[in-house]
Design a protein around this motif. Structure first.
Motif, PDB file in Angstrom:
ATOM      1  N   HIS A   1      -3.175  83.191  22.943  1.00 42.56           N
ATOM      2  CA  HIS A   1      -4.569  82.833  23.240  1.00 42.56           C
ATOM      3  C   HIS A   1      -5.060  81.647  22.411  1.00 42.56           C
ATOM      4  O   HIS A   1      -5.942  80.912  22.844  1.00 42.56           O
TER       5      HIS A   1
ATOM      6  N   CYS B   1      -9.301  84.322  22.408  1.00 41.82           N
ATOM      7  CA  CYS B   1      -9.312  82.840  22.475  1.00 41.82           C
ATOM      8  C   CYS B   1     -10.289  82.284  21.441  1.00 41.82           C
ATOM      9  O   CYS B   1     -11.265  82.951  21.073  1.00 41.82           O
TER      10      CYS B   1
ATOM     11  N   THR C   1      -5.564  84.002  29.762  1.00 46.12           N
ATOM     12  CA  THR C   1      -4.822  85.013  29.009  1.00 46.12           C
ATOM     13  C   THR C   1      -3.342  84.829  29.328  1.00 46.12           C
ATOM     14  O   THR C   1      -2.956  83.817  29.928  1.00 46.12           O
TER      15      THR C   1
END
Ligand code: SF4
Length: 365
Positions: free
Chosen positions: A238, A264, A297
């Motif tokens: 991520h 992320c 993802t």
């Protein structure tokens, strides 16, 4: 509310997995000889229904290689009284054709407590197999490749938590399930990306130590008044996404919906239309049925969701998790034949870790 302090590891590189061995329980199972893996008409016929499910994501040229393994694994599961748990990031032929239960870490942890089988094969990474063993101490838990690690899990140790507790006495420790059994054992409660905010707020304290994902910690901190003390661990998949990349998707595909995982970086999340765990992302696509979507993802998840919603167009950045991809059909078959590698957790560590995982599972929603 900003993060008040972040502490960190010296490196994000996964370290070798802790020892696995063969327990007395596993030695009860004889090693079996390999079945025929010939591709023929009979194998084609008996696996045709499974191929129908994944034909949009697995080219027909690859199926003659996968099908004999799929059939052999499904036969062996019955013979061994085994179930296969597969994470959302597993490849489509594993996720759709041999898994008994699929999901994110929380879903798999819950399923692991209900399974009636003698043997659990964890198609995921090592910390997931440890979690299955922690919750099922009397079952044999196998992982098809013991080197399937995780950059987050290897970013922190039990010793690191003991040092943080000395520095912040009385502050509870919330640990993401992407951690080793040792780390869970030093924690007050676990969480997943689905329930992290709920877990943090359930403790009723002004501050919590939240480990090890720094970006998930920042995301939780942006949603709560609780002050978060974070750790600088990162998911190597991520953290590779960039805000520029997402802006380019929006320019190139004007109607696209961008849905992102909270592991992320914050500037990437700022570009997303929706932020959620893998389970929440899947629900979003199932229920909203966007015409076009980018799932920010691990790449295989889009393939697995596409099987269910062929009418949705997936714009697919392909960030693969090298650890998840260590799990393959040949290794799953080998694992069931040889009953290796068995995941072993020290019973005292397992008992302490179980308390932290069960406290999360039993938390009222
Ligand atoms: S995707 Fe990231 S968090 Fe998940 S196993 Fe791979 S490195 Fe770990």
């Amino acid at each position: 509310m900003p993060i008040i302090e972040s502490f960190g590891p010296s490196s994000d590189a996964p370290s070798p997995m802790p020892g696995s061995g063969r327990s007395a329980a596993a030695r009860k199972f004889p090693v079996l000889s390999a079945p025929s893996l010939e591709w023929n008409e009979e194998v084609a016929r008996s696996t045709a229904r499974l191929y129908e499910r994944i034909k949009h994501v697995v080219p027909s040229v690859e199926w003659p290689f996968f099908a004999p393994y799929v059939r052999a694994i499904n036969d062996l599961k019955r013979e061994r009284s085994a179930v296969i748990l597969a994470h959302n990031y597993q490849t489509p032929e594993i996720y759709n054709c041999v898994a008994d239960f699929v999901g994110d870490s929380l879903q798999l942890a819950r399923e692991a407590t209900k399974v009636k089988a003698d043997v659990i094969v964890q198609c995921g990474v090592h910390f997931m197999a440890e979690t299955a063993k922690i919750l099922n101490p009397d079952k044999v838990v196998l992982i098809p490749d013991r080197n399937a690690g995780c950059s987050l899990a290897s970013s922190i140790t039990g010793d690191d938590i003991r040092l943080l507790r000395e520095r912040f006495p009385g502050v509870p420790v919330v640990t993401y399930v992407n951690t080793s059994a040792d780390v869970k054992a030093e924690s007050d409660i676990c969480c997943t990306s689905s329930n992290a905010l709920h877990v943090v707020e359930s403790l009723g304290t002004e501050r919590v130590i939240f480990l090890p994902d720094e970006y998930l910690a920042k995301y939780v901190a942006s949603q709560t008044k609780v002050k978060i003390i974070a750790w600088k661990g990162h998911c190597e998949v991520h953290q590779r996404f960039t805000a520029d990349e997402l802006r380019r998707y929006r320019d190139d595909y004007p109607s696209v919906q961008i849905i992102a995982h909270p592991e992320c970086p914050p500037d990437v999340l700022a570009e997303a239309d929706f932020i959620g765990s893998t389970a929440h992302m899947i629900d979003f696509v199932r229920t909203k049925r966007p015409r076009r979507v980018v799932m920010v993802t691990e790449c295989s998840m889009a393939d697995n969701v596409r099987v269910e919603v062929p009418d949705v167009e997936f714009v697919q950045p392909c960030n693969l998790c090298p650890h998840m991809k260590r799990i393959t059909l040949p290794k799953i078959l080998d694992s069931l034949l040889t009953m290796q590698d068995e995941v072993v957790v020290d019973p005292l560590v397992a008992e302490k870790a179980r308390r932290a995982v069960e406290r999360m599972i039993h938390l009222k929603s």
